[in-house]
Write a protein that holds these residues in place. Structure first.
Motif, PDB file in Angstrom:
ATOM      1  N   THR A  63       0.866  -1.382   0.072  1.00  0.00           N
ATOM      2  CA  THR A  63      -0.154  -0.119  -0.045  1.00  0.00           C
ATOM      3  C   THR A  63       0.919   1.334  -0.003  1.00  0.00           C
ATOM      4  OG1 THR A  63      -1.818   1.289   1.118  1.00  0.00           O
ATOM      5  CG2 THR A  63      -0.334   0.028   2.664  1.00  0.00           C
ATOM      6  N   THR A  64       0.325   2.301  -0.419  1.00  0.00           N
ATOM      7  CA  THR A  64       1.158   3.689  -0.345  1.00  0.00           C
ATOM      8  C   THR A  64       0.576   4.441   0.612  1.00  0.00           C
ATOM      9  OG1 THR A  64      -0.584   4.731  -1.970  1.00  0.00           O
ATOM     10  CG2 THR A  64       1.341   3.699  -2.927  1.00  0.00           C
ATOM     11  N   ASP A  65      -0.413   3.889   1.385  1.00  0.00           N
ATOM     12  CA  ASP A  65      -1.076   4.591   2.591  1.00  0.00           C
ATOM     13  C   ASP A  65       0.183   4.557   3.763  1.00  0.00           C
ATOM     14  OD1 ASP A  65      -2.259   5.716   4.911  1.00  0.00           O
ATOM     15  OD2 ASP A  65      -3.993   4.189   4.675  1.00  0.00           O
ATOM     16  N   LEU A  66       0.601   5.546   3.955  1.00  0.00           N
ATOM     17  CA  LEU A  66       1.935   5.707   4.947  1.00  0.00           C
ATOM     18  C   LEU A  66       1.304   5.583   6.461  1.00  0.00           C
ATOM     19  CD1 LEU A  66       3.750   8.774   3.301  1.00  0.00           C
ATOM     20  CD2 LEU A  66       3.929   6.236   2.958  1.00  0.00           C
ATOM     21  N   LYS A  67      -0.112   5.736   6.652  1.00  0.00           N
ATOM     22  CA  LYS A  67      -0.399   5.478   7.794  1.00  0.00           C
ATOM     23  C   LYS A  67      -0.358   4.111   8.428  1.00  0.00           C
ATOM     24  CE  LYS A  67      -4.024   9.136   7.295  1.00  0.00           C
ATOM     25  NZ  LYS A  67      -5.194   9.477   7.347  1.00  0.00           N
ATOM     26  N   ASP A  68      -0.278   3.148   7.187  1.00  0.00           N
ATOM     27  CA  ASP A  68      -0.054   1.784   7.632  1.00  0.00           C
ATOM     28  C   ASP A  68       1.504   1.554   8.003  1.00  0.00           C
ATOM     29  OD1 ASP A  68       0.600  -0.998   7.527  1.00  0.00           O
ATOM     30  OD2 ASP A  68      -1.053  -1.360   6.000  1.00  0.00           O
ATOM     31  N   ILE A  82      10.906   0.576   1.377  1.00  0.00           N
ATOM     32  CA  ILE A  82      11.840   0.485   0.312  1.00  0.00           C
ATOM     33  C   ILE A  82      12.635   2.181   0.684  1.00  0.00           C
ATOM     34  CG2 ILE A  82      12.400   0.961  -2.181  1.00  0.00           C
ATOM     35  CD1 ILE A  82      10.025  -0.852  -2.657  1.00  0.00           C
ATOM     36  N   GLY A  83      12.075   2.956   1.066  1.00  0.00           N
ATOM     37  CA  GLY A  83      12.666   4.292   1.126  1.00  0.00           C
ATOM     38  C   GLY A  83      13.055   5.035  -0.086  1.00  0.00           C
ATOM     39  N   TYR A  84      12.631   4.815  -1.162  1.00  0.00           N
ATOM     40  CA  TYR A  84      13.072   5.444  -2.354  1.00  0.00           C
ATOM     41  C   TYR A  84      13.136   6.778  -2.558  1.00  0.00           C
ATOM     42  CZ  TYR A  84      14.619   5.675  -7.403  1.00  0.00           C
ATOM     43  OH  TYR A  84      15.176   5.879  -8.521  1.00  0.00           O
ATOM     44  N   LYS A  85      13.901   7.764  -2.984  1.00  0.00           N
ATOM     45  CA  LYS A  85      13.782   9.138  -2.990  1.00  0.00           C
ATOM     46  C   LYS A  85      12.768   9.799  -3.743  1.00  0.00           C
ATOM     47  CE  LYS A  85      17.338   9.495  -6.723  1.00  0.00           C
ATOM     48  NZ  LYS A  85      17.387   8.109  -6.828  1.00  0.00           N
ATOM     49  N   GLN A  86      12.069   9.096  -4.773  1.00  0.00           N
ATOM     50  CA  GLN A  86      10.909   9.653  -5.439  1.00  0.00           C
ATOM     51  C   GLN A  86       9.799   8.741  -5.187  1.00  0.00           C
ATOM     52  OE1 GLN A  86      11.597   9.996  -9.650  1.00  0.00           O
ATOM     53  NE2 GLN A  86      14.033  10.480  -9.503  1.00  0.00           N
ATOM     54  N   ARG A  87       8.768   9.604  -5.428  1.00  0.00           N
ATOM     55  CA  ARG A  87       7.380   9.000  -5.294  1.00  0.00           C
ATOM     56  C   ARG A  87       7.123   7.746  -6.199  1.00  0.00           C
ATOM     57  NH1 ARG A  87       2.360  10.777  -2.997  1.00  0.00           N
ATOM     58  NH2 ARG A  87       0.525   9.423  -3.887  1.00  0.00           N
ATOM     59  N   ILE A  88       6.950   6.778  -5.656  1.00  0.00           N
ATOM     60  CA  ILE A  88       6.694   5.423  -6.422  1.00  0.00           C
ATOM     61  C   ILE A  88       5.327   4.717  -6.062  1.00  0.00           C
ATOM     62  CG2 ILE A  88       9.063   5.156  -7.329  1.00  0.00           C
ATOM     63  CD1 ILE A  88       9.258   3.192  -4.968  1.00  0.00           C
ATOM     64  N   PHE A  89       4.905   3.525  -6.719  1.00  0.00           N
ATOM     65  CA  PHE A  89       3.973   3.073  -6.095  1.00  0.00           C
ATOM     66  C   PHE A  89       3.932   1.528  -6.757  1.00  0.00           C
ATOM     67  CE2 PHE A  89       2.720   5.894  -9.448  1.00  0.00           C
ATOM     68  CZ  PHE A  89       2.463   5.179 -10.536  1.00  0.00           C
ATOM     69  N   PRO A  90       3.300   0.635  -5.953  1.00  0.00           N
ATOM     70  CA  PRO A  90       3.342  -0.973  -6.531  1.00  0.00           C
ATOM     71  C   PRO A  90       2.426  -1.127  -7.633  1.00  0.00           C
ATOM     72  CG  PRO A  90       2.211  -0.798  -4.576  1.00  0.00           C
ATOM     73  CD  PRO A  90       2.939   0.448  -4.712  1.00  0.00           C
ATOM     74  N   ILE A  91       3.108  -2.091  -8.395  1.00  0.00           N
ATOM     75  CA  ILE A  91       2.186  -2.462  -9.764  1.00  0.00           C
ATOM     76  C   ILE A  91       1.640  -3.808  -9.218  1.00  0.00           C
ATOM     77  CG2 ILE A  91       2.272  -3.238 -12.221  1.00  0.00           C
ATOM     78  CD1 ILE A  91       4.702  -1.752 -12.506  1.00  0.00           C
ATOM     79  N   GLY A  92       0.208  -3.780  -9.004  1.00  0.00           N
ATOM     80  CA  GLY A  92      -0.299  -4.974  -8.272  1.00  0.00           C
ATOM     81  C   GLY A  92      -0.136  -5.071  -6.764  1.00  0.00           C
ATOM     82  N   ARG A  93      -0.181  -6.227  -6.437  1.00  0.00           N
ATOM     83  CA  ARG A  93      -0.101  -6.402  -4.901  1.00  0.00           C
ATOM     84  C   ARG A  93       0.413  -8.220  -4.664  1.00  0.00           C
ATOM     85  NH1 ARG A  93      -5.285  -6.260  -6.642  1.00  0.00           N
ATOM     86  NH2 ARG A  93      -6.218  -7.964  -6.834  1.00  0.00           N
ATOM     87  N   LEU A  94       1.010  -8.072  -3.500  1.00  0.00           N
ATOM     88  CA  LEU A  94       1.051  -9.398  -2.870  1.00  0.00           C
ATOM     89  C   LEU A  94       0.429  -9.292  -1.549  1.00  0.00           C
ATOM     90  CD1 LEU A  94       4.859 -10.514  -3.647  1.00  0.00           C
ATOM     91  CD2 LEU A  94       2.635 -11.713  -4.448  1.00  0.00           C
TER      92      LEU A  94
END
Length: 244
Positions: free
Chosen positions: A75-80, A88-100
């Motif tokens: 999830t990209t929900d930082l509250k979680d 991951i802590g990547y420097k740019q905004r990214i999001f997952p493709i799909g889910r596990l």
């Protein structure tokens, strides 16, 4: 030239098209100061805001892969606190493709390229995902045959797929579908519970050389190969994604 609002947001690299739909549904998006709705169109010169902030200027595309450990949530929900973005802590905004699933592990892609997300996720494009699965108890040939032919879950029947038994309670499965918790639901429908699930391949990319919990950027050759495979893929969303 007009474009759909969810496409406009995803192409900025802010989030995927599906996530954009959720922002719109949650009344967090405005166009020229007016609340947007699903199906809104954006014209040149329109001012689109998400949570009152302008969209970021499009940056160079980023593609990376993670060997996700158990306990990390896609999830990209930082509250979680277990979210994959902070992990991951990547420097740019990214999001997952799909889910596990949180309890599952293995290969997952992340990007800031909303265009590629829909091409990979759409099950009609038949992009393969390969998994190694262990069940709580041994199973027989009837279980393997049923998994191959399709199992009734969520009011429908899963597509036929490759399944190979590799031990008394272990099998390999290759899906082109991506229904939510698909493998777990298929096993449960046949009287078995998944005790471990690991995705080892997406399309032409495998976990080879990537230790559990580690991530790396795609190589130029991998990006080129993926783009070639996606060349004729449709971007239209058919309601399925790269789940498990």
């Amino acid at each position: 030239m007009e474009t759909s609002l969810n496409k406009y947001i995803s192409e900025s690299g802010f989030c995927s098209r599906r996530e954009a739909d959720r922002y719109i549904e949650d009344a967090r998006v405005t166009i020229n100061g007016e609340l947007a709705w699903k199906g809104s169109r954006v014209k040149p010169g329109d001012k689109v805001l998400v949570d009152g902030e302008p969209l970021p200027k499009r940056k160079a595309p980023v593609y990376l892969m993670l060997n996700k450990p158990k306990g990390v949530t896609c999830t990209t929900d930082l509250k979680d606190r277990s979210n994959i973005i902070d992990y991951i802590g990547y420097k740019q905004r990214i999001f997952p493709i799909g889910r596990l699933d949180k309890l599952s592990e293995g290969l997952i892609f992340l990007t800031n390229d909303g265009d590629i997300v829909n091409k990979i996720l759409r099950s009609g494009n038949n992009h393969e995902k390969e998994y190694i699965v262990t069940t709580d108890e041994p199973f027989g040939l009837d279980f393997v045959k049923a998994m191959r032919e399709g199992v009734r879950i969520q009011g429908g029947k899963t597509k036929p797929c490759f399944v190979k038994q590799e031990g008394p309670n272990r099998f390999r499965i290759i899906l082109t579908q991506g229904l939510n918790r698909q493998i777990r639901r298929m096993c449960e429908a046949l009287g078995h519970r998944v005790s471990s699930l690991k995705r080892i391949r997406i399309m032409n990319i495998t976990l080879a050389g990537l230790a559990p919990g580690k991530w790396r950027l795609f190589t130029p050759a991998e990006i080129e190969a993926i783009q070639a495979m996606l060349k004729d893929s449709s971007k239209t969303d058919d309601g399925e994604g790269m789940g498990e």
